[in-house]
Scaffold this motif. Structure first.
Motif, PDB file in Angstrom:
ATOM      1  N   GLY A 178      99.360  57.889  64.873  1.00 56.94           N
ATOM      2  CA  GLY A 178      98.310  58.360  64.176  1.00 56.94           C
ATOM      3  C   GLY A 178      96.997  57.301  64.269  1.00 56.94           C
ATOM      4  O   GLY A 178      97.224  56.190  64.836  1.00 56.94           O
ATOM      5  N   SER A 217     100.909  50.798  57.353  1.00 58.60           N
ATOM      6  CA  SER A 217     101.492  52.042  57.620  1.00 58.60           C
ATOM      7  C   SER A 217     102.874  52.383  57.198  1.00 58.60           C
ATOM      8  O   SER A 217     103.528  51.537  57.103  1.00 58.60           O
ATOM      9  N   SER A 257     106.967  61.709  59.071  1.00 60.25           N
ATOM     10  CA  SER A 257     105.731  61.699  58.751  1.00 60.25           C
ATOM     11  C   SER A 257     105.214  60.483  58.799  1.00 60.25           C
ATOM     12  O   SER A 257     105.745  59.401  58.486  1.00 60.25           O
ATOM     13  N   LYS A 316      93.700  57.676  62.004  1.00 59.99           N
ATOM     14  CA  LYS A 316      93.221  57.578  60.475  1.00 59.99           C
ATOM     15  C   LYS A 316      93.944  58.276  59.533  1.00 59.99           C
ATOM     16  O   LYS A 316      94.405  57.876  58.410  1.00 59.99           O
ATOM     17  N   ASN A 317      94.055  59.522  59.815  1.00 56.20           N
ATOM     18  CA  ASN A 317      94.920  60.438  59.011  1.00 56.20           C
ATOM     19  C   ASN A 317      96.162  60.315  58.720  1.00 56.20           C
ATOM     20  O   ASN A 317      96.870  59.959  59.920  1.00 56.20           O
ATOM     21  N   ASN A 318      96.899  60.943  57.736  1.00 55.01           N
ATOM     22  CA  ASN A 318      98.511  60.971  57.862  1.00 55.01           C
ATOM     23  C   ASN A 318      98.712  62.077  58.710  1.00 55.01           C
ATOM     24  O   ASN A 318      98.080  63.105  59.132  1.00 55.01           O
ATOM     25  N   GLU A 319      99.984  61.909  59.191  1.00 55.90           N
ATOM     26  CA  GLU A 319     100.239  62.919  60.245  1.00 55.90           C
ATOM     27  C   GLU A 319     101.649  63.401  60.137  1.00 55.90           C
ATOM     28  O   GLU A 319     102.577  62.377  59.509  1.00 55.90           O
ATOM     29  N   ARG A 362      93.730  51.126  56.907  1.00 58.47           N
ATOM     30  CA  ARG A 362      94.618  50.924  58.142  1.00 58.47           C
ATOM     31  C   ARG A 362      95.027  49.654  58.346  1.00 58.47           C
ATOM     32  O   ARG A 362      95.629  49.505  59.484  1.00 58.47           O
ATOM     33  N   GLU A 389      94.129  53.576  53.505  1.00 59.74           N
ATOM     34  CA  GLU A 389      92.962  54.028  53.866  1.00 59.74           C
ATOM     35  C   GLU A 389      92.139  52.814  54.789  1.00 59.74           C
ATOM     36  O   GLU A 389      91.337  52.986  55.665  1.00 59.74           O
TER      37      GLU A 389
END
Lengths: 115, 112
Positions: free
Chosen positions: B50, B71, B61, B52-55, B68, B66
């Motif tokens: 990923g 994670s 997952s 920036k966004n959640n994946e 970064r 925010e």
């Protein structure tokens, strides 16, 4: 697709001997990599290549040489084997897009013992 | 080059969610976060990545804060076959492409 194929799977060398670990991929990947993994440790990058004719050193290149004459093949050469090179060697490849993700596909590994 | 910090080991009960944290406080704006795992003696296997966004994909997952700087990899229903070493990697920038530098990883043990 076979993916990333490494040979041999196992090899025992005597100190001072030379050998080549073979790696080939059939995914038309531009980038290829060699890592080594010592027992209980993470992977260390030895050499990598971004295309045929182009190679560069990684974290632990000493004692190794590589060449990249074709897109498919990326052999790793050990010239004078030393006990410190006893390890499991992994070859990997990827499309290697500079601006995008760089997802690696790994081979099954080659276990080398130097006595 | 951004580096990552992971706990050396974690346990998880079978069927429960496994949440694996990773700190990467020096990550640059366009560097990706990757997760791989290595089941004993096998080559590492890609899980997810990923920016920036959640994946989310069929395996896991990835939640990225925010700012970064950290994670979390989530395996929603861990099984015994998920026992492995999990590596969090930030793509290293290079003038000819992004090589991946592996750290020590987190050894996840899923217990019955």
């Amino acid at each position: 697709n076979a993916g990333v194929t490494q040979t041999p799977k196992f090899r025992i060398l005597k100190i001072g001997q030379s050998m080549t670990l073979q790696c080939t991929q059939d995914m038309n990947h531009n980038y290829m990599y060699w890592y080594r993994q010592d027992p209980g440790m993470g992977l260390k990058l030895i050499y990598y290549s971004v295309g045929a004719g182009i190679t560069d050193k990684g974290e632990v290149p000493n004692g190794y040489n590589v060449s990249r004459s074709t897109t498919e093949d990326f052999p790793l050469r050990l010239e004078l084997a030393a006990p410190s090179q006893t390890s499991v060697y992994f070859c990997a490849s990827s499309y290697g897009q500079e601006s995008g993700a760089n997802v690696l596909t790994f081979g099954a590994g080659s276990r080398l013992t130097v006595l | 080059d951004a580096k990552t910090t992971q706990p050396p080991s974690m346990d998880c009960a079978e069927g429960r969610a496994a949440n694996l944290p990773c700190n990467h406080s020096t990550i640059s704006g366009n560097e990706y976060v990757y997760w791989y795992r290595q089941i004993h003696s096998q080559g590492p296997q890609y899980i997810i990545h990923g920016l920036k966004n959640n994946e989310t994909n069929e395996m896991a997952s990835l939640i990225i804060t925010e700012d970064r700087k950290s994670s979390t990899l989530i395996l929603p229903h861990a099984t015994l076959r998920d026992t492995a070493v999990y590596y969090c990697i930030v793509r290293v920038r290079h003038n000819q492409g992004g090589k991946l530098i592996f750290g020590q990883g987190t050894e996840l043990s899923v217990k019955p």
